[in-house]
Design a protein around this motif. Structure first.
Motif, PDB file in Angstrom:
ATOM      1  N   ILE A 153      70.960  97.516  39.989  1.00 22.72           N
ATOM      2  CA  ILE A 153      71.840  98.534  40.568  1.00 22.72           C
ATOM      3  C   ILE A 153      70.977  99.764  40.756  1.00 22.72           C
ATOM      4  N   ALA A 154      70.895 100.210  42.003  1.00 23.33           N
ATOM      5  CA  ALA A 154      70.068 101.363  42.336  1.00 23.33           C
ATOM      6  C   ALA A 154      70.960 102.526  42.740  1.00 23.33           C
ATOM      7  N   ALA A 228      70.775 103.085  54.566  1.00 27.17           N
ATOM      8  CA  ALA A 228      70.809 104.400  55.209  1.00 27.17           C
ATOM      9  C   ALA A 228      71.829 105.309  54.530  1.00 27.17           C
ATOM     10  N   ALA A 229      72.986 104.724  54.158  1.00 28.69           N
ATOM     11  CA  ALA A 229      74.019 105.505  53.472  1.00 28.69           C
ATOM     12  C   ALA A 229      73.536 105.945  52.088  1.00 28.69           C
ATOM     13  N   MET A 230      72.788 105.086  51.431  1.00 23.98           N
ATOM     14  CA  MET A 230      72.228 105.430  50.120  1.00 23.98           C
ATOM     15  C   MET A 230      71.213 106.558  50.247  1.00 23.98           C
ATOM     16  N   VAL A 235      76.535 107.323  49.423  1.00 20.88           N
ATOM     17  CA  VAL A 235      76.915 106.312  48.445  1.00 20.88           C
ATOM     18  C   VAL A 235      76.096 106.557  47.188  1.00 20.88           C
ATOM     19  N   ASN A 236      76.731 106.416  46.039  1.00 20.33           N
ATOM     20  CA  ASN A 236      76.003 106.625  44.778  1.00 20.33           C
ATOM     21  C   ASN A 236      75.144 105.440  44.397  1.00 20.33           C
ATOM     22  N   ILE A 237      75.758 104.264  44.389  1.00 19.97           N
ATOM     23  CA  ILE A 237      75.030 103.087  43.916  1.00 19.97           C
ATOM     24  C   ILE A 237      75.263 101.883  44.819  1.00 19.97           C
ATOM     25  N   SER A 238      74.375 100.909  44.702  1.00 18.03           N
ATOM     26  CA  SER A 238      74.559  99.611  45.337  1.00 18.03           C
ATOM     27  C   SER A 238      73.726  98.600  44.564  1.00 18.03           C
ATOM     28  N   ILE A 254      65.506 106.347  46.517  1.00 15.43           N
ATOM     29  CA  ILE A 254      66.353 105.491  45.697  1.00 15.43           C
ATOM     30  C   ILE A 254      65.790 105.433  44.280  1.00 15.43           C
ATOM     31  N   VAL A 255      66.695 105.458  43.291  1.00 10.02           N
ATOM     32  CA  VAL A 255      66.291 105.406  41.889  1.00 10.02           C
ATOM     33  C   VAL A 255      66.872 104.144  41.250  1.00 10.02           C
TER      34      VAL A 255
END
Length: 358
Positions: A153-154, A228-230, A235-238, A254-255
């Motif tokens: 989960i990033a 792109a949304a991240m 968006v917070n996570i995916s 991204i983290v």
């Protein structure tokens, strides 16, 4: 006297014939049936390979598009496998219907040992939902497993600022700020969705169906749209594979927050893992080679032996290392791959029933 010598000579010659019949194979030692070489493994694969001669092009069907994670698994394997087999190896991308079109295409090809298919858990999910055009478990068999990645989960660097810096803090923030955080997802019926929701539910201490009381879930039609949304902070996570967003992680957009693994990943040693957080969520995307069950056994065993040899090649090992595929055992034979499939049929069926999807 002469007759006596002739009699002795006949006896000696007879003894030599008997000894030759009880001996080896012309100077080499024979292998007992219960020895390792006669009991499967690489030696069994080599024997099978000697019983099957590759005479023309081999096709590997990928039920998804060019450039995706599945396609990217076999592309670096192709030239190595081609050299081992001594015939061309063609990758055939048949995308659409979540992978069902590729299964349909493969099912229609002759089961002559020259057509194979890449499969993932996505096909198990489709089979459980009766979307595939066949009885997948009855009509297809695994040849071997190639990779078993670790999902992560990033988080969007922009979206997390001032709120959380690791997964434990993310969970605490979600509990104290219900429905403020947003999770992006591509499909609710894929293996990634199972992994994501198991992790969120386990971390929050709630049922899978209660996750959205704390975290909004937004569906996206493609991985590029979600990325792109991240990056934009929408968006917070995916959930993703570490290999798929390596560039965004390296750029700092991204983290990585948490890996669905028993131990921390060697490529991201500072990232938390579900094992240390006591979250029972370890589903990771695996990709395996399949063929129709009526494919000649000699061809299947010869292909398995060739793929194992290609998998161990230095060039493919370098690819696996760079894509973070070596943190979890990747290659597995047909029997072990079948056992993994059987386990995940149970896991995914329970998830789909709980979600009201079957």
């Amino acid at each position: 006297m002469k007759k006596k010598y002739l009699s002795i000579l006949c006896i000696v010659l007879s003894l030599l014939v008997v000894l030759a019949g009880c001996g080896g194979n012309g100077g080499g030692s024979s292998t007992p049936a219960n020895s390792p070489a006669g009991d499967g493994g690489n030696a069994g694969g080599d024997a099978a390979a000697s019983d099957w001669k590759w005479e023309r092009k081999v096709s590997i069907v990928v039920p998804w598009g060019v450039g995706g994670g599945a396609d990217g698994t076999v592309r670096p394997l192709q030239p190595i496998l081609q050299d081992i087999l001594g015939v061309p190896v063609e990758i055939v991308n048949v995308e659409g219907a979540g992978g069902a079109n590729g299964v349909t295409y493969t099912q229609k090809q002759p089961a002559d040992g020259y057509t194979y298919m890449l499969g993932t858990q996505s096909l198990i999910m489709l089979d459980l939902q009766k979307i595939l055009p066949c009885d997948y478990k009855a009509e297809f068999q695994p040849v071997c497993k190639l990779v078993h990645s670790i999902n992560i989960i990033a988080s969007s660097k922009k979206a997390q600022e001032g709120k959380y810096s690791n997964f434990s803090e993310f969970l605490e923030y979600a509990k104290s700020h219900p429905q403020e955080l947003v999770c992006g997802m591509q499909t609710a019926t894929g293996a990634d969705a199972v992994s994501l929701k198991q992790t969120l539910a386990g971390g929050l201490g709630v049922d899978i169906n209660e996750i959205e009381n704390y975290i909004k879930i937004v569906n996206y039609s493609s991985g590029s749209e979600l990325s792109a949304a991240m990056a934009g902070g929408h968006v917070n996570i995916s959930i993703t594979g570490a290999d798929e967003i390596k560039g965004l992680i390296e750029s700092g957009d991204i983290v990585p927050l948490v890996s669905m693994s028993e131990q921390r990943m060697s490529s991201y040693p500072d990232m938390q893992c579900t094992g240390e957080l006591n979250i029972d969520s370890f589903v990771g995307t695996w990709r395996a080679l399949y063929c129709r069950t009526d494919t000649p056994k000699e061809a299947v065993e010869a292909m398995a032996a060739a793929v194992e040899q290609a998998w161990n090649h230095a060039d493919y090992q370098e690819f696996l290392k760079n894509a973070s595929y070596l943190d979890r055992p990747g290659y597995a034979n047909a029997a072990d791959t079948q056992s993994l499939m059987d386990e995940e049929y149970v896991t995914f069926e329970a998830y789909l029933k709980n979600a009201g999807l079957i």
